[in-house]
Scaffold this active site. Structure first.
Site, PDB file in Angstrom:
ATOM      1  N   LYS A 115      -8.376 -30.824   1.611  1.00 52.32           N
ATOM      2  CA  LYS A 115      -7.945 -31.831   2.572  1.00 52.32           C
ATOM      3  C   LYS A 115      -7.629 -33.104   1.805  1.00 52.32           C
ATOM      4  O   LYS A 115      -8.296 -33.428   0.826  1.00 52.32           O
ATOM      5  CB  LYS A 115      -9.056 -32.100   3.597  1.00 52.32           C
ATOM      6  CG  LYS A 115      -8.649 -32.971   4.764  1.00 52.32           C
ATOM      7  CD  LYS A 115      -7.859 -32.198   5.784  1.00 52.32           C
ATOM      8  CE  LYS A 115      -7.514 -33.041   7.007  1.00 52.32           C
ATOM      9  NZ  LYS A 115      -6.499 -34.071   6.759  1.00 52.32           N
ATOM     10  N   CYS A 122       1.947 -39.314   4.555  1.00 52.98           N
ATOM     11  CA  CYS A 122       0.984 -39.302   5.666  1.00 52.98           C
ATOM     12  C   CYS A 122       1.603 -39.986   6.881  1.00 52.98           C
ATOM     13  O   CYS A 122       1.581 -41.220   6.977  1.00 52.98           O
ATOM     14  CB  CYS A 122      -0.299 -40.025   5.258  1.00 52.98           C
ATOM     15  SG  CYS A 122      -1.097 -39.272   3.837  1.00 52.98           S
TER      16      CYS A 122
END
Length: 312
Positions: A45, A131
């Site tokens: 992650k 992101c």
């Protein structure tokens, strides 16, 4: 004998398939499941300087053609993942792995990377420049000036193998401009692509996810054509030393084959892995091998990047 083995930089992988960051990678237990599967590797992650809870639920939903999410970078902090991959690399016969990370500011990114540089970890690192789901924060990789500034500073101190995770680009001139930036640096790989940002999916009269009034990253079938275009565009433009990881819309051996045909050296699975679980790696590997065998290919380098065009 048909083989799906591959290399990224100086790192060998028995299989070219792996998870995409964000799926089956939040905890050590999930990462261990991927490690024990037929996947050639895992990526953690995306870790931030401090642990994050992420956006409020519901923040992920499966859809008819894929998924929508606005996770908000939930993670256990980059130290958690750095400790795990370092621990694994010291075990005999360990697979090679990818550590994904990003700061919520350039300063945080440098703080994290300097700690990785000083650590015992010698494996691959993926800097996530894509992101899209942190409210108020733009995607770094759409700002070429900022991207250049960050990478210039990063490579003034960072000496270990580093790649970048990219958002999708949609204009030919942006492929040209982005490649011109990345070709300035000793990147090991680029990963194309993260989800298409700020889609909207509606059920009856209501959005499917809570954050950002329903706006979120789109994955799955929706994005495969965009992902393939980005993989091939960068394969055409990047220095040969910069390899490509293809991500987006992979749920079959044929999908993985097309990513490799467009130039990918490795292929990541996201939405379909979330839906099917780690057993998907065995199924897709077998499907990919069957296609290769039918076409007479023994290894992925026999067809990687060899996409055919229709001549005038």
């Amino acid at each position: 004998m048909v083989s799906t083995a591959t290399k990224i930089g100086n790192f060998d992988f028995d299989n070219c398939l792996m998870n995409a960051a964000g799926v089956y990678c939040m905890t050590r237990e999930e990462l261990a499941e991927i490690d024990a599967s037929l996947a050639g590797s895992f990526v953690t992650k995306t870790g931030t300087l401090e642990a994050r809870d992420g956006n409020p639920e519901p923040r992920y939903a499966d859809t008819l053609l894929g998924s929508i999410n606005s996770m908000g970078l939930p993670n256990k902090g980059f130290d958690y993942y750095l400790d795990y991959v370092t621990e694994l690399q010291n075990q005999p016969n360990s697979k090679n792995h990818f550590l994904s990370l990003v700061g919520l500011s350039p300063a945080e990114t440098h703080t994290i990377l300097k700690q990785v540089e000083a650590s015992d970890y010698t494996g691959l690192v993926e800097l996530n420049l894509s992101c899209p789901n942190v409210p108020g924060k733009p995607q770094i990789a759409y700002d070429f000036e900022t991207t250049t500034e960050i990478l210039t500073e990063v490579f003034s101190y960072y000496t270990k193998p580093l790649g970048v995770k990219l958002p999708p680009y949609f204009d030919i001139v942006h492929f040209d401009q982005a490649a011109a930036v990345f070709n300035q640096f000793p990147l090991t790989f680029v990963n194309c692509v993260n989800s298409i940002g700020n889609g909207l999916v509606i059920d009856d009269e209501t959005v499917l996810i809570r954050p950002k009034n329903g706006f979120g990253g789109i994955g799955g079938d929706y994005i495969k054509p965009t992902a393939l275009a980005n993989v091939h565009a960068f394969y055409q433009r990047l220095n040969p030393s910069i390899q490509i990881i293809g991500t987006g819309g992979v749920k079959s051996g044929r999908d993985a084959f097309e990513h490799i045909l467009c130039g990918a050296s490795m292929v990541q699975i996201g939405t379909a892995l979330h839906q099917e679980g780690p057993a998907i790696f065995e199924r897709i590997t077998n499907e990919l091998k069957a296609i290769m065998s039918e076409k007479g290919y023994e290894k992925i380098e026999d067809f990687r990047g060899k996409l055919n065009y229709i001549e005038a």
